[in-house]
Design a protein around this motif. Structure first.
Motif, PDB file in Angstrom:
ATOM      1  N   SER A  98       1.023  -1.239  -0.081  1.00  0.00           N
ATOM      2  CA  SER A  98      -0.021  -0.098  -0.003  1.00  0.00           C
ATOM      3  C   SER A  98       1.050   1.253   0.161  1.00  0.00           C
ATOM      4  O   SER A  98       2.123   1.276   0.147  1.00  0.00           O
ATOM      5  CB  SER A  98      -0.877   0.050   1.219  1.00  0.00           C
ATOM      6  N   TYR A  99       0.333   2.332  -0.101  1.00  0.00           N
ATOM      7  CA  TYR A  99       1.139   3.681  -0.234  1.00  0.00           C
ATOM      8  C   TYR A  99       1.913   3.734   1.071  1.00  0.00           C
ATOM      9  O   TYR A  99       3.063   4.348   1.159  1.00  0.00           O
ATOM     10  CB  TYR A  99       0.122   4.856  -0.395  1.00  0.00           C
ATOM     11  N   SER A 100       1.189   3.399   2.225  1.00  0.00           N
ATOM     12  CA  SER A 100       1.594   3.799   3.576  1.00  0.00           C
ATOM     13  C   SER A 100       2.690   2.698   3.710  1.00  0.00           C
ATOM     14  O   SER A 100       3.883   3.185   4.306  1.00  0.00           O
ATOM     15  CB  SER A 100       0.714   3.649   4.823  1.00  0.00           C
ATOM     16  N   ASP A 101       2.543   1.488   3.069  1.00  0.00           N
ATOM     17  CA  ASP A 101       3.802   0.457   3.366  1.00  0.00           C
ATOM     18  C   ASP A 101       5.016   1.164   2.561  1.00  0.00           C
ATOM     19  O   ASP A 101       6.124   1.338   3.030  1.00  0.00           O
ATOM     20  CB  ASP A 101       3.559  -0.752   2.609  1.00  0.00           C
ATOM     21  N   LEU A 102       4.783   1.674   1.394  1.00  0.00           N
ATOM     22  CA  LEU A 102       6.033   2.162   0.702  1.00  0.00           C
ATOM     23  C   LEU A 102       6.494   3.545   1.428  1.00  0.00           C
ATOM     24  O   LEU A 102       7.784   3.781   1.319  1.00  0.00           O
ATOM     25  CB  LEU A 102       5.485   2.507  -0.680  1.00  0.00           C
ATOM     26  N   ILE A 103       5.753   4.395   1.867  1.00  0.00           N
ATOM     27  CA  ILE A 103       6.558   5.527   2.675  1.00  0.00           C
ATOM     28  C   ILE A 103       7.026   5.131   3.852  1.00  0.00           C
ATOM     29  O   ILE A 103       8.272   5.372   4.126  1.00  0.00           O
ATOM     30  CB  ILE A 103       5.109   6.433   3.042  1.00  0.00           C
ATOM     31  N   GLU A 104       6.698   3.899   4.506  1.00  0.00           N
ATOM     32  CA  GLU A 104       7.328   3.327   5.572  1.00  0.00           C
ATOM     33  C   GLU A 104       8.558   2.645   5.072  1.00  0.00           C
ATOM     34  O   GLU A 104       9.740   2.920   5.899  1.00  0.00           O
ATOM     35  CB  GLU A 104       6.757   2.214   6.286  1.00  0.00           C
TER      36      GLU A 104
END
Ligand SMILES: C[S@@+](CC[C@H](N)C(=O)[O-])C[C@H]1O[C@@H](n2cnc3c(N)ncnc32)[C@H](O)[C@@H]1O
Length: 276
Positions: free
Chosen positions: A203-209
């Motif tokens: 997900s987008y938030s996984d990628l940001i992490e």
């Protein structure tokens, strides 16, 4: 009497002198491209790819047909070829023909799917300087009549165009490369072919992490393909930022996500065609 027209979708338009029926812009473009295609399309059942643009391409076609067919004749004026040999074999391997006995070559299917004559599969994973053109690698493999019983060695493998193209053609290969990043990209291109779909679902938030973890030197992943993939996308992102201010609007995060999506799209396209 009903007005005869080439166009399906006409619109009434009032001018100073009269009211006319005009074709829509989309209809004109569609009719025009149909006409254009009829004019430029080679007339034959085995014909050149539209990506054949130079005399060098003609030489390369000649070279690969020596390896792929028993006997052949190239008609460069009409952009068609006549050959004797196994048509399925030629269709699956040839790099310079669009149609082989009226069916699209596998290479043409790649080009259509990826909208590019060289950046198909994972060849465009990273902008490594000094890459071979995949089409030339394919041509040489064809010219030398290599198959799944052969073993290809590229002692200067760079980012692995040779080894990736060999894998796409089902031929084992070995690459030697002095640059660690070259080795990593070359390995990755081939490993991605065998990755499970669920492993590339972020997900987008996984990628940001993940991006934060890489920047803080805390990035790790049990799956070594994903570990390398994220690093390579990060290097590409940082490199693009260094080179130009064009990406400032998207930001590093936006670019990282965009590059990940591009690789994921390539993955989906290649999976769709993997049986072929
Ligand atoms: C033109 S690139 C090769 C392109 C590659 N064959 C492909 O398929 O795209 C040449 C590569 O040779 C590598 N190289 C140069 N000297 C080397 C050496 N002594 N041993 C291994 N690799 C070397 C360079 O790092 C560079 O990546």
């Amino acid at each position: 009497m009903k007005e005869q027209t080439l166009f399906h979708d006409t619109k009434k338009q009032i001018t100073l002198f009269n009211t006319y029926n005009y074709a829509s812009y989309e209809d004109i473009i569609q009719q025009y491209s149909k006409e254009f295609r009829n004019l430029i399309k080679p007339k034959g059942d085995t014909c050149f790819g539209f990506w054949m643009q130079t005399l060098a391409d003609l030489e390369l076609l000649d070279l690969e047909l020596q390896g792929l067919t028993k006997i052949y004749y190239i008609d460069p004026i009409n952009k068609i070829v006549d050959f004797e040999g196994d048509d399925d074999y030629v269709r699956n391997r040839v790099a310079h023909l669009e149609l082989v006995l009226n069916k699209p070559s596998l290479y043409c299917e790649f080009v259509d799917e990826f909208d590019d004559t060289n950046a198909y599969a994972f060849h465009n994973l990273y902008p490594y300087k000094g890459k071979f053109y995949p089409r030339i690698v394919r041509t040489l493999i064809n010219a030398f009549k290599l198959d799944s019983n052969s073993l290809i060695l590229d002692p200067f493998n760079g980012s692995g165009t040779t080894t990736h193209e060999a894998s796409l053609m089902g031929i084992p290969s070995i690459g030697i490369e002095i640059t660690p990043i070259g080795v990593m990209i070359a390995e990755l291109k081939n490993e991605l072919l065998f990755l499970n779909e669920k492993d590339i679902d972020f997900s987008y938030s996984d990628l940001i992490e993940i991006l934060n973890a890489i920047e803080n030197k805390k990035w790790e992943d049990k799956n070594s393909t994903i570990y390398k993939l994220m690093l390579i996308i990060y290097f590409d992102t940082v490199d693009a930022f260094q080179r130009t201010s064009r990406y400032e609007k998207k930001g590093k995060t936006g670019l990282f996500i965009e590059k990940f999506q591009y690789i994921k799209d390539c993955y989906k396209k290649i999976k769709k065609n993997s049986r072929k």
